[in-house]
Design an enzyme around this catalytic site. Structure first.
Site, short mmCIF file in Angstrom:
data_model
loop_
_atom_site.label_atom_id
_atom_site.label_comp_id
_atom_site.label_asym_id
_atom_site.label_seq_id
_atom_site.Cartn_x
_atom_site.Cartn_y
_atom_site.Cartn_z
N SER A 20 1.17 -1.46 -0.22
CA SER A 20 0.03 -0.02 0.18
C SER A 20 0.90 1.30 -0.21
O SER A 20 1.88 1.37 0.58
CB SER A 20 -0.77 -0.61 1.53
OG SER A 20 -1.73 0.84 1.02
N SER A 22 -0.87 4.30 0.51
CA SER A 22 -2.18 5.20 1.18
C SER A 22 -0.77 6.10 2.18
O SER A 22 -0.99 7.08 2.67
CB SER A 22 -2.68 4.72 1.45
OG SER A 22 -3.77 3.72 1.12
N THR A 67 -9.04 -2.27 2.39
CA THR A 67 -8.20 -2.56 1.66
C THR A 67 -8.46 -4.21 1.74
O THR A 67 -9.35 -4.58 2.29
CB THR A 67 -7.47 -1.80 0.68
OG1 THR A 67 -6.62 -1.78 -0.19
CG2 THR A 67 -5.67 -2.80 1.69
N LYS A 71 -13.46 -5.44 2.61
CA LYS A 71 -14.69 -3.57 2.43
C LYS A 71 -15.62 -4.48 2.93
O LYS A 71 -16.70 -3.50 3.60
CB LYS A 71 -14.52 -3.24 0.84
CG LYS A 71 -13.06 -3.23 0.73
CD LYS A 71 -12.94 -2.34 -0.96
CE LYS A 71 -11.10 -1.59 -0.79
NZ LYS A 71 -11.27 -1.17 -2.31
N GLY A 134 -15.51 -8.35 -5.90
CA GLY A 134 -15.77 -8.22 -4.50
C GLY A 134 -15.34 -6.40 -4.08
O GLY A 134 -16.61 -6.69 -4.59
N GLY A 253 -3.92 1.41 -11.72
CA GLY A 253 -4.60 1.68 -11.11
C GLY A 253 -4.16 3.25 -9.76
O GLY A 253 -4.91 3.64 -9.36
#
Ligand code: NAP
Length: 291
Positions: A20, A22, A67, A71, A134, A253
């Site tokens: 990640s 993030s 993540t 979710k 998903g 992405g």
């Protein structure tokens, strides 16, 4: 004099979570907007998510990004769901206040912003294939429908999950004039079953993350189609190569990641950070893939 007040704490919860970006992105946003906060990555055991989340709430953490693969579970555990989270039944942003969980989903708006504003591809009136059913697919389907393509096919390894996603979004699709249908993954690779290829193909499976191949044949891609993998970084390379080999325009992405994070930051802090330079810096800094 510098403030000695403790920083507001945030984190991303996932399994795995080492990939990640993030924490770096939110540190960037905090700098750019002058907000004092900390943001960490937290790998949660799949069977320990609820307990881990309760421990974070008790410790005073203000919010979490969610993540893969949590979710759906995060939405189920929340006491308050935003309308878009209610539709998705999946959350990627939690706000933790007064011992309660407010869940939202910014994946869809992040994806659509990246496709429409940054890639310059209009979704109106097009044919779109969504692979996966998903948590990520659930979060993006509503905003994709709101962008009013002519047709959306949803396919998934486990067909009934695609069917139930289509069922829960059928009313919105009818309202927006979008033909929405579940497609058997086994049938999608057959050229004969397709009236014509798709203009936009979105891979919302965890295939790239797991190093598995692309689950559909290249002929689903119309010439010059946009082929978008929600994955980013080196793990998206296989999908991007596959797209190029079949005459499509590949996109990873990373833009979506930054845009959905900016929307989460807005929810938590009341200010939307700038994103374009953050995407550019991320690609530069970590040598992630150029499109
Ligand atoms: P998830 O809830 O665990 O769902 C995984 C999906 O992938 C399911 O549809 C699953 O099919 C499918 N799948 C897994 N392995 C497969 C295989 N070997 N072959 C075919 N299908 C397979 O995960 P998620 O939260 O939706 O995340 C999916 C991906 O999107 C991850 O790579 C995540 O990193 C990425 N993502 C990126 C962003 C971003 O901002 N760029 C945001 C969200 C997610 P079954 O139903 O059959 O199990």
């Amino acid at each position: 004099m510098a403030s000695t007040a403790p920083l507001d704490r945030y984190c991303v919860l996932g399994h795995p979570v080492a990939h990640s970006r993030s924490p770096w992105i939110h540190a960037c946003f905090a700098r750019l907007t002058g907000q004092a906060l900390s943001y960490d990555a937290c790998d949660m055991a799949p069977d320990g998510f609820a307990d881990g989340l309760n421990a974070l709430i008790a410790s005073g953490v203000r919010g979490c990004s969610i993540t893969v693969p949590f979710k759906h579970l995060a939405a189920r555990l929340a006491q308050h769901l935003s309308p878009r989270c209610q539709l998705a039944q999946a959350a990627n942003v939690l706000s933790l206040k007064d011992g309660q969980i407010w869940a939202d989903n910014t994946d869809g708006i992040g994806l659509v912003t990246d496709i429409v504003q940054h890639a310059g591809v209009s979704l109106r009136g097009i044919r779109l294939l969504l692979i996966g059913a998903g948590g990520a697919a659930a979060g993006i389907l509503g905003p994709l429908i709101d962008s009013r393509p002519a047709h959306i096919g949803v396919t998934n390894r486990t067909l009934h999950r695609a069917q139930s996603l289509v069922e829960s979004h059928q009313a919105l699709a009818s309202l927006q004039g979008v033909a929405l249908q579940a497609l058997d993954l086994q049938a999608v690779p057959s050229v004969q079953t397709m009236e014509r290829p798709f203009d936009v193909v979105i891979n919302a499976t965890a295939c790239s993350l797991q190093g598995a191949g692309v689950p559909v044949g290249g002929h689903v891609l119309g010439r010059g189609a946009l082929a978008y993998d929600l994955m980013y970084g080196p793990q998206a390379q296989g999908f991007l190569d596959w797209a190029r080999q079949h005459g499509a325009v590949p996109r990873d992405g990373l833009g979506m990641l930054v845009e959905q994070a900016a929307e989460a930051f807005l929810i938590w802090r009341g200010v939307r950070p700038p994103t374009v330079d953050v995407v550019a810096q991320l690609r530069d800094r970590w040598h992630t893939l150029l499109i």
